[in-house]
Design a protein around this motif. Structure first.
Motif, PDB file in Angstrom:
ATOM      1  N   PHE A   1       0.809  -1.202   0.000  1.00  0.00           N
ATOM      2  CA  PHE A   1       0.000   0.000   0.000  1.00  0.00           C
ATOM      3  C   PHE A   1       0.849   1.263   0.000  1.00  0.00           C
ATOM      4  O   PHE A   1       0.332   2.350   0.016  1.00  0.00           O
ATOM      5  CB  PHE A   1      -0.913   0.019   1.233  1.00  0.00           C
ATOM      6  CG  PHE A   1      -1.788  -1.181   1.318  1.00  0.00           C
ATOM      7  CD1 PHE A   1      -2.834  -1.350   0.452  1.00  0.00           C
ATOM      8  CD2 PHE A   1      -1.532  -2.170   2.242  1.00  0.00           C
ATOM      9  CE1 PHE A   1      -3.643  -2.467   0.514  1.00  0.00           C
ATOM     10  CE2 PHE A   1      -2.330  -3.287   2.314  1.00  0.00           C
ATOM     11  CZ  PHE A   1      -3.395  -3.443   1.448  1.00  0.00           C
ATOM     12  N   CYS A   2       2.162   1.126   0.023  1.00  0.00           N
ATOM     13  CA  CYS A   2       3.035   2.294   0.071  1.00  0.00           C
ATOM     14  C   CYS A   2       4.186   2.097  -0.896  1.00  0.00           C
ATOM     15  O   CYS A   2       4.992   1.191  -0.745  1.00  0.00           O
ATOM     16  CB  CYS A   2       3.564   2.527   1.492  1.00  0.00           C
ATOM     17  SG  CYS A   2       4.584   3.998   1.638  1.00  0.00           S
ATOM     18  N   ASP A   3       4.236   2.934  -1.934  1.00  0.00           N
ATOM     19  CA  ASP A   3       5.318   2.870  -2.925  1.00  0.00           C
ATOM     20  C   ASP A   3       5.418   1.493  -3.568  1.00  0.00           C
ATOM     21  O   ASP A   3       6.502   1.038  -3.917  1.00  0.00           O
ATOM     22  CB  ASP A   3       6.661   3.243  -2.286  1.00  0.00           C
ATOM     23  CG  ASP A   3       6.634   4.661  -1.741  1.00  0.00           C
ATOM     24  OD1 ASP A   3       7.360   4.918  -0.773  1.00  0.00           O
ATOM     25  OD2 ASP A   3       5.888   5.493  -2.292  1.00  0.00           O
TER      26      ASP A   3
ATOM     27  N   THR B   1      -8.846  -5.038  -1.433  1.00  0.00           N
ATOM     28  CA  THR B   1      -7.791  -4.324  -0.720  1.00  0.00           C
ATOM     29  C   THR B   1      -7.932  -4.492   0.778  1.00  0.00           C
ATOM     30  O   THR B   1      -6.959  -4.741   1.500  1.00  0.00           O
ATOM     31  CB  THR B   1      -7.824  -2.832  -1.080  1.00  0.00           C
ATOM     32  OG1 THR B   1      -7.705  -2.689  -2.494  1.00  0.00           O
ATOM     33  CG2 THR B   1      -6.691  -2.083  -0.398  1.00  0.00           C
ATOM     34  N   ARG B   2      -9.162  -4.366   1.262  1.00  0.00           N
ATOM     35  CA  ARG B   2      -9.414  -4.533   2.690  1.00  0.00           C
ATOM     36  C   ARG B   2      -9.093  -5.952   3.139  1.00  0.00           C
ATOM     37  O   ARG B   2      -8.490  -6.162   4.200  1.00  0.00           O
ATOM     38  CB  ARG B   2     -10.875  -4.204   3.005  1.00  0.00           C
ATOM     39  CG  ARG B   2     -11.265  -4.441   4.458  1.00  0.00           C
ATOM     40  CD  ARG B   2     -12.765  -4.359   4.647  1.00  0.00           C
ATOM     41  NE  ARG B   2     -13.138  -4.828   5.970  1.00  0.00           N
ATOM     42  CZ  ARG B   2     -13.305  -6.106   6.298  1.00  0.00           C
ATOM     43  NH1 ARG B   2     -13.118  -7.059   5.379  1.00  0.00           N
ATOM     44  NH2 ARG B   2     -13.651  -6.447   7.532  1.00  0.00           N
ATOM     45  N   ALA B   3      -9.464  -6.956   2.344  1.00  0.00           N
ATOM     46  CA  ALA B   3      -9.209  -8.352   2.708  1.00  0.00           C
ATOM     47  C   ALA B   3      -7.716  -8.632   2.787  1.00  0.00           C
ATOM     48  O   ALA B   3      -7.257  -9.354   3.682  1.00  0.00           O
ATOM     49  CB  ALA B   3      -9.876  -9.284   1.702  1.00  0.00           C
ATOM     50  N   ILE B   4      -6.936  -8.049   1.870  1.00  0.00           N
ATOM     51  CA  ILE B   4      -5.482  -8.243   1.899  1.00  0.00           C
ATOM     52  C   ILE B   4      -4.895  -7.654   3.170  1.00  0.00           C
ATOM     53  O   ILE B   4      -4.025  -8.266   3.817  1.00  0.00           O
ATOM     54  CB  ILE B   4      -4.845  -7.610   0.647  1.00  0.00           C
ATOM     55  CG1 ILE B   4      -5.232  -8.397  -0.602  1.00  0.00           C
ATOM     56  CG2 ILE B   4      -3.326  -7.547   0.783  1.00  0.00           C
ATOM     57  CD1 ILE B   4      -4.776  -7.755  -1.891  1.00  0.00           C
TER      58      ILE B   4
ATOM     59  N   ALA C   1      -2.107   4.935   0.208  1.00  0.00           N
ATOM     60  CA  ALA C   1      -0.705   4.809   0.624  1.00  0.00           C
ATOM     61  C   ALA C   1      -0.561   4.679   2.137  1.00  0.00           C
ATOM     62  O   ALA C   1       0.433   4.143   2.620  1.00  0.00           O
ATOM     63  CB  ALA C   1       0.086   6.021   0.131  1.00  0.00           C
ATOM     64  N   SER C   2      -1.564   5.142   2.888  1.00  0.00           N
ATOM     65  CA  SER C   2      -1.508   5.078   4.360  1.00  0.00           C
ATOM     66  C   SER C   2      -2.369   3.969   4.930  1.00  0.00           C
ATOM     67  O   SER C   2      -2.542   3.886   6.145  1.00  0.00           O
ATOM     68  CB  SER C   2      -1.950   6.419   4.964  1.00  0.00           C
ATOM     69  OG  SER C   2      -1.137   7.472   4.519  1.00  0.00           O
ATOM     70  N   LEU C   3      -2.905   3.110   4.069  1.00  0.00           N
ATOM     71  CA  LEU C   3      -3.834   2.076   4.543  1.00  0.00           C
ATOM     72  C   LEU C   3      -3.134   1.061   5.435  1.00  0.00           C
ATOM     73  O   LEU C   3      -3.674   0.652   6.467  1.00  0.00           O
ATOM     74  CB  LEU C   3      -4.484   1.376   3.344  1.00  0.00           C
ATOM     75  CG  LEU C   3      -5.578   0.366   3.674  1.00  0.00           C
ATOM     76  CD1 LEU C   3      -6.702   1.017   4.450  1.00  0.00           C
ATOM     77  CD2 LEU C   3      -6.126  -0.274   2.406  1.00  0.00           C
TER      78      LEU C   3
ATOM     79  N   GLU D   1       8.565  -2.726   6.893  1.00  0.00           N
ATOM     80  CA  GLU D   1       9.800  -2.502   6.146  1.00  0.00           C
ATOM     81  C   GLU D   1      10.212  -1.032   6.171  1.00  0.00           C
ATOM     82  O   GLU D   1      10.743  -0.491   5.194  1.00  0.00           O
ATOM     83  CB  GLU D   1       9.655  -3.002   4.703  1.00  0.00           C
ATOM     84  CG  GLU D   1       9.463  -4.500   4.614  1.00  0.00           C
ATOM     85  CD  GLU D   1       9.451  -4.999   3.185  1.00  0.00           C
ATOM     86  OE1 GLU D   1       9.021  -4.251   2.284  1.00  0.00           O
ATOM     87  OE2 GLU D   1       9.882  -6.144   2.972  1.00  0.00           O
ATOM     88  N   ASN D   2       9.918  -0.372   7.310  1.00  0.00           N
ATOM     89  CA  ASN D   2      10.290   1.025   7.528  1.00  0.00           C
ATOM     90  C   ASN D   2       9.755   1.953   6.438  1.00  0.00           C
ATOM     91  O   ASN D   2      10.378   2.967   6.106  1.00  0.00           O
ATOM     92  CB  ASN D   2      11.815   1.168   7.635  1.00  0.00           C
ATOM     93  CG  ASN D   2      12.366   0.470   8.867  1.00  0.00           C
ATOM     94  OD1 ASN D   2      11.832   0.629   9.962  1.00  0.00           O
ATOM     95  ND2 ASN D   2      13.421  -0.320   8.691  1.00  0.00           N
ATOM     96  N   ALA D   3       8.600   1.577   5.899  1.00  0.00           N
ATOM     97  CA  ALA D   3       7.953   2.456   4.919  1.00  0.00           C
ATOM     98  C   ALA D   3       7.378   3.696   5.586  1.00  0.00           C
ATOM     99  O   ALA D   3       7.105   4.696   4.913  1.00  0.00           O
ATOM    100  CB  ALA D   3       6.846   1.701   4.192  1.00  0.00           C
ATOM    101  N   TYR D   4       7.189   3.639   6.912  1.00  0.00           N
ATOM    102  CA  TYR D   4       6.670   4.775   7.672  1.00  0.00           C
ATOM    103  C   TYR D   4       7.590   5.001   8.872  1.00  0.00           C
ATOM    104  O   TYR D   4       8.212   4.073   9.391  1.00  0.00           O
ATOM    105  CB  TYR D   4       5.243   4.501   8.163  1.00  0.00           C
ATOM    106  CG  TYR D   4       4.300   4.044   7.081  1.00  0.00           C
ATOM    107  CD1 TYR D   4       3.619   4.942   6.273  1.00  0.00           C
ATOM    108  CD2 TYR D   4       4.084   2.675   6.870  1.00  0.00           C
ATOM    109  CE1 TYR D   4       2.755   4.519   5.288  1.00  0.00           C
ATOM    110  CE2 TYR D   4       3.224   2.233   5.881  1.00  0.00           C
ATOM    111  CZ  TYR D   4       2.571   3.156   5.094  1.00  0.00           C
ATOM    112  OH  TYR D   4       1.715   2.729   4.112  1.00  0.00           O
ATOM    113  N   THR D   5       7.647   6.225   9.311  1.00  0.00           N
ATOM    114  CA  THR D   5       8.482   6.575  10.454  1.00  0.00           C
ATOM    115  C   THR D   5       7.689   6.461  11.748  1.00  0.00           C
ATOM    116  O   THR D   5       6.454   6.328  11.727  1.00  0.00           O
ATOM    117  CB  THR D   5       9.002   8.008  10.304  1.00  0.00           C
ATOM    118  OG1 THR D   5       7.881   8.923  10.332  1.00  0.00           O
ATOM    119  CG2 THR D   5       9.763   8.183   9.001  1.00  0.00           C
TER     120      THR D   5
END
Length: 391
Positions: free
Chosen positions: A6-8, A156-159, A197-199, A229-233
């Motif tokens: 969901f991010c990058d 998307t929600r199920a994943i 991206a923030s899901l 995986e450190n996609a967010y701080t």
């Protein structure tokens, strides 16, 4: 296993693959529950109460529907012990149908035994009051429809939910934490504006908040970021936590369907295998977006009925009588319960081949009696009259 990120466009970690399992420390809640005994001061005050008052009976007094109450009680004067018998009626609110006439004394007795056996109460005196509050509280946060705001989809929600189940398993959180986390996620998706991206960050925060409410031990924020995986701080995670709490107005209460399931199974004298099968089917409902519209007590009742239908265990007159008493808890029409059973049956039949298989793998171990591998689950939709085209 789900690999959509969901991010990058980063893939979600598949925590069931041993070579990629995150090296987190075990979060087993090894703290033993404290002995459930009332404080000494409370016991002294209770012993000072006259015996006649301690033995006073209680009679049920139905309250108005405007108050949103299913049932409640008021103390009955001991001088009228020979008055009318207790009335027992579950008030079906907010469109619920099929009023059930109960056997009050028998159901109340069985409920007390079940709650005591499951360790949900300190004193049997309050068992029925606790159950009444459980029935009322499930009506506070209902979803009028299963529709998700754009741009989210059911897939998307199920994943995301499937990945949260894996994270929940890594942390060894309680089952209540998982159901609360998914409930908070369902509410946040409808009440808070969140980008795709923030899901994933939202899902982790919901699990983190649920853990704060239910668990004794919690992971560090840095380890939660590592799982993503450190996609967010850390700052982004804590800021999202603040948004979730403010958006939900700090209302984190939720009565999970698991509690209704265990109570019903205990009253119905269900076997261990049937309980595990029902728990498996109930957890599958977390992946199904359609199930958010139904009450927890309805989901529990449908899962238990479908488990009984799938296993086809031999019954006795005593077990049938216990099942009849347990069935009175499941408020709602037969059509509603059948609809939920059909959703769960299709989900169970597809679980082996679906991309989201965390629950299937979770319930394929010896500890869960390998219920997800039961051969009858493949034909579960046919047991309910569904054709292959519908599945």
């Amino acid at each position: 296993m789900a690999q959509t990120g969901f991010c990058d466009s980063k893939a979600l970690l598949d925590l069931h693959k041993k070579e990629r399992r995150v090296p987190l420390r075990t979060w087993a809640n090894s703290c033993l529950p404290k002995e459930r005994c009332p404080p000494a001061e409370s016991m002294e005050r209770w012993e000072m109460v006259p015996k006649a008052e301690q033995d006073s009976k209680w009679v049920r007094v139905p309250l108005s529907a405007e108050e949103g109450i299913i049932l409640d009680y008021a103390q009955m004067n001991t001088t009228h012990a020979d008055g009318p018998k207790e009335e027992a009626m579950l008030r079906c609110l907010h469109g619920l149908q099929d009023l059930r006439i109960l056997v009050p004394s028998l159901l109340r007795h069985e409920m007390e035994l079940a709650m005591d056996k499951l360790g949900l109460i300190y004193d049997r005196t309050y068992a029925w009051d606790i159950f009444s509050d459980m029935m009322r509280s499930q009506l506070r946060d209902t979803f009028p429809s299963a529709d998700l705001p754009n741009p989210f989809t059911e897939n998307t929600r199920a994943i995301l939910v499937d990945w949260l189940i894996q994270v929940h398993e890594v942390f060894h959180f309680s089952e209540e934490s998982l159901y609360l986390a998914v409930h908070l996620l369902n509410r946040c998706l409808r009440q808070i504006k969140v980008s795709v991206a923030s899901l994933q960050l939202l899902g982790v925060v919901c699990l983190f908040v649920a853990g704060k409410k239910e668990e004794c031990l919690l992971p560090e924020v840095s380890e939660l970021c590592y799982l993503m995986e450190n996609a967010y701080t850390k700052h982004q995670l804590l800021r999202m936590e603040r948004r979730v709490l403010c958006g939900l107005k700090f209302n984190l209460s939720h009565c999970p369907p698991l509690h209704f399931l265990l109570l019903s199974a205990s009253i119905a004298r269900c076997s261990n295998k049937m309980v595990w099968m029902a728990r498996y089917l109930l957890e599958l409902s977390l992946l199904e977006g359609q199930c958010v519209m139904f009450l927890p007590v309805q989901l529990a009742g449908a899962a238990l009925r479908l488990a009984r239908l799938v296993l086809q265990e031999p019954s006795t007159p005593e077990s049938e009588a216990a099942w009849c008493i347990s069935s009175t808890i499941h408020v709602g029409s037969e059509a509603t319960l059948l609809k939920i059973m059909q959703i769960l049956a299709v989900a169970a039949a597809r679980a082996r081949t679906r991309e989201t298989r965390a629950t299937y793998i979770k319930f394929s171990t010896a500890d869960t009696m390998c219920v997800s591998h039961h051969p009858a689950l493949k034909g579960a939709p046919c047991l309910l009259g569904l054709t292959s085209m519908q599945t």
